[in-house]
Structure formats: structure tokens, C-alpha cells
Enzyme design. Structure first.
Site, mmCIF file in Angstrom:
data_model
loop_
_atom_site.group_PDB
_atom_site.id
_atom_site.type_symbol
_atom_site.label_atom_id
_atom_site.label_comp_id
_atom_site.label_asym_id
_atom_site.label_seq_id
_atom_site.Cartn_x
_atom_site.Cartn_y
_atom_site.Cartn_z
ATOM 1 N N GLY A 87 30.833 33.874 21.220
ATOM 2 C CA GLY A 87 29.978 35.052 21.311
ATOM 3 C C GLY A 87 30.338 36.017 20.198
ATOM 4 O O GLY A 87 31.153 35.703 19.338
ATOM 5 N N ASP A 101 20.621 42.224 29.963
ATOM 6 C CA ASP A 101 20.697 41.235 28.887
ATOM 7 C C ASP A 101 20.576 39.820 29.447
ATOM 8 O O ASP A 101 21.277 38.909 28.999
ATOM 9 C CB ASP A 101 22.029 41.414 28.133
ATOM 10 C CG ASP A 101 22.033 40.638 26.813
ATOM 11 O OD1 ASP A 101 20.950 40.433 26.241
ATOM 12 O OD2 ASP A 101 23.121 40.226 26.374
ATOM 13 N N PHE A 145 32.009 38.615 20.419
ATOM 14 C CA PHE A 145 33.316 39.260 20.570
ATOM 15 C C PHE A 145 34.473 38.294 20.720
ATOM 16 O O PHE A 145 35.611 38.682 20.781
ATOM 17 C CB PHE A 145 33.293 40.175 21.790
ATOM 18 C CG PHE A 145 32.201 41.184 21.697
ATOM 19 C CD1 PHE A 145 32.382 42.330 20.965
ATOM 20 C CD2 PHE A 145 30.987 40.964 22.311
ATOM 21 C CE1 PHE A 145 31.373 43.261 20.858
ATOM 22 C CE2 PHE A 145 29.974 41.881 22.208
ATOM 23 C CZ PHE A 145 30.158 43.036 21.477
ATOM 24 N N GLY A 146 34.182 37.034 20.864
ATOM 25 C CA GLY A 146 35.277 36.094 21.082
ATOM 26 C C GLY A 146 34.762 34.706 21.388
ATOM 27 O O GLY A 146 33.720 34.295 20.879
ATOM 28 N N GLU A 147 35.469 34.021 22.255
ATOM 29 C CA GLU A 147 35.109 32.630 22.528
ATOM 30 C C GLU A 147 35.342 32.314 23.998
ATOM 31 O O GLU A 147 36.003 33.066 24.711
ATOM 32 C CB GLU A 147 35.977 31.718 21.666
ATOM 33 C CG GLU A 147 37.468 31.932 21.952
ATOM 34 C CD GLU A 147 38.392 30.981 21.211
ATOM 35 O OE1 GLU A 147 38.166 30.745 20.015
ATOM 36 O OE2 GLU A 147 39.336 30.491 21.856
ATOM 37 N N VAL A 148 34.765 31.183 24.428
ATOM 38 C CA VAL A 148 34.988 30.701 25.787
ATOM 39 C C VAL A 148 35.533 29.276 25.686
ATOM 40 O O VAL A 148 35.017 28.477 24.896
ATOM 41 C CB VAL A 148 33.677 30.709 26.619
ATOM 42 C CG1 VAL A 148 33.942 30.260 28.045
ATOM 43 C CG2 VAL A 148 33.035 32.095 26.615
ATOM 44 N N ILE A 189 33.785 25.959 24.471
ATOM 45 C CA ILE A 189 32.436 25.684 24.978
ATOM 46 C C ILE A 189 31.455 26.813 24.663
ATOM 47 O O ILE A 189 30.259 26.692 24.885
ATOM 48 C CB ILE A 189 32.429 25.437 26.508
ATOM 49 C CG1 ILE A 189 33.229 26.541 27.213
ATOM 50 C CG2 ILE A 189 32.973 24.055 26.826
ATOM 51 C CD1 ILE A 189 33.112 26.485 28.712
ATOM 52 N N GLY A 190 31.961 27.921 24.158
ATOM 53 C CA GLY A 190 31.054 29.027 23.848
ATOM 54 C C GLY A 190 31.643 29.943 22.810
ATOM 55 O O GLY A 190 32.860 30.068 22.694
ATOM 56 N N LYS A 238 37.479 33.274 28.952
ATOM 57 C CA LYS A 238 36.732 34.047 27.963
ATOM 58 C C LYS A 238 37.708 35.013 27.315
ATOM 59 O O LYS A 238 38.403 35.760 28.013
ATOM 60 C CB LYS A 238 35.611 34.807 28.670
ATOM 61 C CG LYS A 238 34.732 35.594 27.754
ATOM 62 C CD LYS A 238 33.430 35.859 28.476
ATOM 63 C CE LYS A 238 32.641 36.976 27.885
ATOM 64 N NZ LYS A 238 31.354 37.139 28.528
HETATM 65 N N1 LIG Z 1 32.366 30.233 33.328
HETATM 66 C C1 LIG Z 1 31.816 29.465 32.401
HETATM 67 N N2 LIG Z 1 31.693 28.133 32.563
HETATM 68 C C2 LIG Z 1 31.109 27.376 31.625
HETATM 69 N N3 LIG Z 1 30.617 27.837 30.466
HETATM 70 C C3 LIG Z 1 30.712 29.138 30.226
HETATM 71 C C4 LIG Z 1 31.308 30.029 31.164
HETATM 72 N N4 LIG Z 1 31.234 31.284 30.659
HETATM 73 C C5 LIG Z 1 30.624 31.179 29.463
HETATM 74 N N5 LIG Z 1 30.320 29.885 29.180
HETATM 75 C C6 LIG Z 1 29.682 29.370 27.958
HETATM 76 O O1 LIG Z 1 29.995 30.236 26.882
HETATM 77 C C7 LIG Z 1 28.792 30.828 26.356
HETATM 78 C C8 LIG Z 1 29.076 32.248 25.931
HETATM 79 O O2 LIG Z 1 29.526 32.958 27.039
HETATM 80 P P1 LIG Z 1 29.198 34.493 27.241
HETATM 81 O O3 LIG Z 1 27.728 34.680 27.043
HETATM 82 O O4 LIG Z 1 29.794 34.957 28.516
HETATM 83 O O5 LIG Z 1 30.031 35.049 26.000
HETATM 84 P P2 LIG Z 1 29.756 36.317 25.140
HETATM 85 O O6 LIG Z 1 30.834 36.394 24.137
HETATM 86 O O7 LIG Z 1 29.615 37.482 26.047
HETATM 87 O O8 LIG Z 1 28.371 35.935 24.525
HETATM 88 P P3 LIG Z 1 27.167 36.847 24.083
HETATM 89 O O9 LIG Z 1 27.378 36.929 22.622
HETATM 90 O O10 LIG Z 1 25.966 36.053 24.499
HETATM 91 O O11 LIG Z 1 27.255 38.167 24.779
HETATM 92 C C9 LIG Z 1 27.762 30.695 27.476
HETATM 93 O O12 LIG Z 1 26.450 30.662 26.964
HETATM 94 C C10 LIG Z 1 28.163 29.366 28.097
HETATM 95 O O13 LIG Z 1 27.644 28.288 27.362
#
Ligand SMILES: Nc1ncnc2c1ncn2[C@@H]1O[C@H](COP(=O)(O)OP(=O)(O)OP(=O)(O)O)[C@@H](O)[C@H]1O
Length: 551
Positions: free
Chosen positions: A122, A236, A124-127, A119-120, A142
Site C-alpha cells: 500500500g 474508502d 504506507f507499507g506492506e502486508v 501479499i499486499g 500489516k
Molecule cells: N488480513 C489480510 N489477509 C489477507 N490479505 C490481506 C489482509 N490485509 C490486507 N491484505 C492484502 O493486502 C492488500 C493491501 O492491504 P490494505 O489495503 O489493508 O493496505 P494499505 O496499505 O492500507 O493499502 P491502501 O493503499 O489500499 O490503503 C489488500 O488489498 C489485500 O490484498
């Protein structure tokens, strides 16, 4: 535990011998008994830290268990339930406590979960949505690559994220259930918020109505206030980090993994460098020409087209970052209120206030906000809304929120909002969610074959203390809530009894007159020479920044 204790004794003995001055043989030359290398010393220190943490946690667990029991008994006494019901609830509670203790002993790993839809993504990785095999519970996982965190100097940030999530138990903040690691990755197991994120919502809806914006800006104010109360600065905050639960209520997430650090490679920004921010393009002969001004609609379409690419790029979007952060002059909690202003602008106008094709141009526009903050007439913003945005997107000294969140809550744009009921009323937007695994409110991500990973098996902790892992000692964490499901505890009934009927979002707001077309309020007066920020976040006892300390 005994084996851990004997390890501890051995380590202490080893440590003492490390500290002792070595005696030389009579010929004065060193024998073969070499002093331990710095790598060994580092390992010993890490092992010591691990064991000390272990014992501290044991003590804390006992204390927490006592407190949970007391608090349950108090709740039961207040809830007016029969003795038999009380007895059953306490019995269930003790069963859960036993399960929790079992879980504490269990070394969690990625193998405990079925990994489902991504679902995400970033930097550094994925969600992913995931399901715990044992319990069937659904969470968001995450996953962060350790080598990437080290390479980008983000180790402290990821620890800060783990700490904040574990420390701040608040309904505005995404809940963390546990964190663990293996040789390659760090994992955060969080509640899954199926309503999607604000970035996706804004991309689907273009703009929000004033009532919707007021509701979500309001909930963001409460979320920021909650982390500031715990002395954290987010730095951020952006729509991608504002998540919605199944009812449409907002939670703040993504603490500590800040891409803006990468802007340190950008040439130094200069507030007076205004001329370079004029929209320009290049002719075939290399000469620069002025670009025609885009209408609000054109700008919106342009932004929408670029938004996701920007979000997933390694640099990220600078659109919501405060000028004092970009200028690297030091920053305080006020920088989060600037981000709030930029998000509010985007909710009402359709794109952020300093958007440009080039991230560097956006940065220049932000530091020169006095020239670049404009409200397009087509957006038909109300005077109150423009006034609040202008009081957030301004110099630190004049910025609302500098003396606390109350300053913002009292602004006339929020008149009629009952702050303590905001999370109890029906949300301004109801996401469609069909079941607990529904991911329709998220973008679809392409799976590559190595995405669904086989776990790099976590070995015993001693094996894990390779030089790379020493950086992540203490990352593992388990939250009692992981087993403390109110439904199972029979507390759901209690909760229902406690909850008053929810009024709707609209009824909390003053009925608003139609939008008037008014010129943008004048930006706040020019600041004194060196007032762009202080170095507060780096002083002792000052707010802990979740992101890079300012330079
Ligand atoms: N607990 C959660 N429930 C549902 N969706 C989530 C959750 N955590 C993250 N996501 C989804 O994943 C996406 C990326 O999460 P997050 O921003 O925490 O990751 P990141 O790797 O730190 O990203 P970034 O590159 O923005 O720093 C969020 O925009 C959201 O769509």
C-alpha cells in the site's frame, strides 16, 4: 506494577512542580533553574497517558475475564454436554486465560514472527503472511512506516483503524489480534484471509454473474451496516478492501488509511465543469481532438491494464469515492453506499462507472455523475440491477441507505435473499486454498533486499517516547482471541453441534429471468442547489469517519 506506580507518583510530583509559579530570587532575576521545555512537558503528558491507560486496561482485563467465564458457563449450560466434558472445557479455558495473562505481560515485537510471503503493498507499507514463532499460528501482518504516516498527516487515521478493528468484533470485519510498534513502524497482526481480495478476483474473472454479484454485494451491505452501527464511516470502500476467507465469504478491511486525502492537492472540482470531462487526446501540433468511443471490451481491457498501477500509486484510485467527499462539502454515512453502487457496477460491467485514463477526469465525471452514468448495452444488465445501481449512484438525498441499510436490503434485486443466513450458506465463489500458507489468490510481489526487514528493536517504553513516537502512544493492543483458539478449547465440537447444515448461495435467491436489454433508468432527479451533503461527520456525537474529516 509497583515500579509503574512509583513512576506515576514521581510524574505527578513533577507535573505539579511544572504547574507551580516559579519564585524569583530577591534580586528579581531568574536563576539557572529553568522551567521545563515544552518537549519535556509533552513527554510527561505522554507518560501519564501511558500509565493511566495501563491501569485502565488492568481493570478492564479483570472485568473481561469475568465476563468470558460467565459466557462460557452459559454456553455450556445451553449446549447439553456431560459434566465431565464441561469440567474439561473449563479447565482448558482457565489454562488459556493464564496463557493470555502471560502474553499480556510479554512485549510483542516483530521478532515474535517469521515473515513470509508479501501479499499486499500500500501507500504506507506492506502486508505479509507471517507465522508466530511460539505458537505456529499464521496471521497477516500489516506494517506501516511511522514517518510516512506523519508526513501525510495520517496519524489519526491509523489510530482510527486500530480502534475500529479492536472495537468492532463482527464476522464481516477482518479480525485484529494485536498491534504493536517499534521506533520505525506500526504493526497490525490480523487474521490471514487466504481467499484473496475482490480486486484480484475481478481481474481474474472480468465480471461476476448476477448471482455471484448479489452474494458479494449482499455481504458488503452487511459489512457496511456493521461499521455504521458502530458509528464509523469507511469512505474508502473499494474492491481491494473486500477480502475473502478460505470459504469465499467476504470481510471488510483497511480502515483509516485513506489516500483520497491526497486529492486535496487537486484543483477544486466543480459540478458544472462538464465540458472538461469529454474524452480528449492531443494531436502532434498540441491541438486537442475527441477520442473515439471505446467498446465495453476495449474499456475493460484498458481498465485491467491500469488497475494495479492505480491501486499501488500514492494517490490511489478515486473510482469509488462519493461526489460529496470529492467536493469537500461534508459527508455522512451515505458515502459508503455510493461506493457500494460503484463496486456493484464494476462487478457486472467489468470496470467502474466513471473510469478514465486520468484520475482527475474520473473525479470530474463522478461529480458530474448525471451526465456520465451509463450502462453499456453489451453488459446486458437486468432492469433491477440497473435500478439499484442508479439509486446508489445518485444525490445524497435520494440515495438508498440514507435511512439505513434496510432500504437497500428491501430492493427487488435482492428479493429472495435471506440476510441473516448469508454468512452461513455456501459462498457464491469458492477460492482454491491448499494450506494455511497458500498465497495463490494474491498477486506476486517483487522482494527488494530491504523488504524482509530486521526489526528495529523496541526498547523500553521510556526510550520510545521520542518526539515522533508521542504521536503513537496507546497504539499497542492484544486481543484475547490470540490465545482463545476454539479448537484448543474443545469448543469446536460445540460449534459444530450448534451449526445447521449450510444451504447453498443459489437456493437463497429467486430464480432470475434472462437479462433484458433495457435502457439505463433515468438518473435521479437533479437536486436542489446546495444539497450535496451535510457536515454531519464533523458534528459532536456523529459518525466517526475512518478517514480524513471533510473540509
Ligand atoms: N488480513 C489480510 N489477509 C489477507 N490479505 C490481506 C489482509 N490485509 C490486507 N491484505 C492484502 O493486502 C492488500 C493491501 O492491504 P490494505 O489495503 O489493508 O493496505 P494499505 O496499505 O492500507 O493499502 P491502501 O493503499 O489500499 O490503503 C489488500 O488489498 C489485500 O490484498
Amino acid at each position: 506494577m509497583d515500579s509503574a506506580r512509583s513512576w506515576f507518583t514521581k510524574l505527578q510530583t513533577r507535573e505539579k512542580s511544572i504547574g507551580k509559579k516559579k519564585e524569583l530570587p530577591p534580586n528579581g532575576k531568574e536563576g539557572t533553574d529553568e522551567a521545563p521545555s515544552s518537549a519535556t512537558k509533552q513527554r510527561v503528558a505522554a507518560a501519564k497517558q501511558y500509565i493511566e491507560k495501563h491501569y485502565k486496561e488492568q481493570m478492564k482485563n479483570l472485568q473481561d475475564r469475568k465476563e468470558r467465564r460467565c459466557s462460557l458457563e452459559k454456553k455450556l449450560a445451553d449446549a447439553n454436554v456431560s459434566e465431565e466434558e464441561q469440567h474439561n472445557i473449563v479447565k482448558q479455558f482457565e489454562k488459556k486465560e493464564t496463557e493470555y495473562m502471560r502474553m499480556q505481560r510479554h512485549k510483542m515485537s516483530v521478532d515474535d514472527f517469521d515473515l513470509l510471503t508479501m501479499i499486499g503493498k500500500g501507500a504506507f507499507g506492506e502486508v505479509r503472511v507471517c507465522r508466530e514463532k511460539n505458537t505456529g499460528n499464521v496471521y497477516a501482518m500489516k506494517k506501516l512506516r511511522k514517518s510516512e504516516m506523519l508526513r501525510r498527516g495520517q496519524v489519526e487515521h491509523v489510530k482510527a483503524e486500530r480502534n475500529l478493528l479492536a472495537e468492532v468484533d463482527h464476522h464481516c470485519i477482518v479480525k485484529l489480534y494485536c498491534s504493536f510498534q517499534d521506533s520505525e513502524y506500526l504493526y497490525l497482526i490480523m487474521e490471514y484471509l487466504p481467499g484473496g481480495d475482490m480486486m484480484t478476483l475481478l481481474m481474474r474473472k472480468d465480471t461476476l454473474t448476477e448471482d455471484e454479484a448479489r452474494f458479494y454485494v449482499g455481504e458488503t451491505v452487511l459489512a457496511i451496516e456493521a461499521i455504521h452501527r458502530h458509528n464509523y464511516i469507511h469512505r474508502d470502500i473499494k474492491p481491494d478492501n473486500l477480502l475473502l476467507d478460505r470459504h469465499g465469504h467476504l470481510r471488510l478491511s483497511d480502515f483509516g488509511l485513506c489516500k483520497p486525502l491526497d486529492y486535496s492537492n487537486f484543483p477544486d472540482l466543480n459540478e458544472k465543469d462538464v465540458t472538461s470531462t469529454k474524452p480528449q487526446s492531443t494531436n502532434g501540433d498540441g491541438r486537442q481532438q475527441s477520442m473515439p468511443k471505446r467498446t465495453q471490451q476495449e474499456q475493460l481491457e484498458h481498465w485491467q491494464k491500469n488497475r494495479r498501477t492505480l491501486a499501488y500509486s500514492t494517490v490511489g484510485t478515486p473510482d469509488y469515492i462519493a461526489p460529496e467527499v470529492l467536493l469537500k462539502k461534508g459527508y455522512g454515512m451515505e458515502c459508503d453506499w455510493w461506493s457500494l453502487g460503484a463496486i456493484m457496477y464494476e462487478m457486472l460491467v467489468g470496470y467502474p462507472p466513471f473510469y478514465s485514463d486520468e484520475p482527475m477526469t474520473t473525479c470530474r465525471k463522478i461529480v458530474n455523475w448525471r451526465t456520465h452514468l451509463k450502462f453499456p448495452e453489451e453488459a446486458r444488465l437486468m432492469t433491477d440491477a440497473k435500478d439499484l445501481i442508479s439509486k446508489l449512484l445518485c444525490n445524497v438525498d435520494q440515495r438508498l441507505g440514507t435511512k439505513g441499510a434496510e432500504e437497500i436490503k428491501e430492493h427487488s434485486w435482492f428479493s429472495g435473499v435471506e440476510w441473516d443466513k448469508l454468512y452461513e450458506i455456501e459462498a457464491a465463489y469458492q477460492p482454491q486454498v491448499t494450506d494455511e500458507l497458500d498465497t495463490q489468490n494474491f498477486e506476486k510481489f517483487e522482494e527488494s533486499s530491504d523488504n524482509i526487514q530486521c526489526s528495529a528493536k523496541a526498547g523500553p517504553w521510556r526510550k520510545m517516547l521520542s518526539s515522533k513516537d508521542l504521536n503513537f502512544v496507546g497504539y499497542t493492543y492484544k486481543n484475547f482471541e490470540l490465545v482463545n483458539d476454539p479448537e484448543v478449547l474443545g469448543m469446536a465440537e460445540l460449534k459444530k453441534k450448534e451449526k445447521a447444515k449450510r444451504p447453498s448461495a443459489k437456493s437463497l435467491f429467486d430464480s432470475s429471468p434472462d437479462a433484458e436489454e433495457q435502457p439505463a433508468p433515468a438518473p435521479a432527479p437533479a437536486p436542489a442547489e446546495n444539497d450535496e451533503g451535510s457536515t454531519r461527520s464533523t458534528e459532536p456525537d456523529m459518525p466517526r469517519s475512518l478517514s480524513a474529516p471533510s473540509t
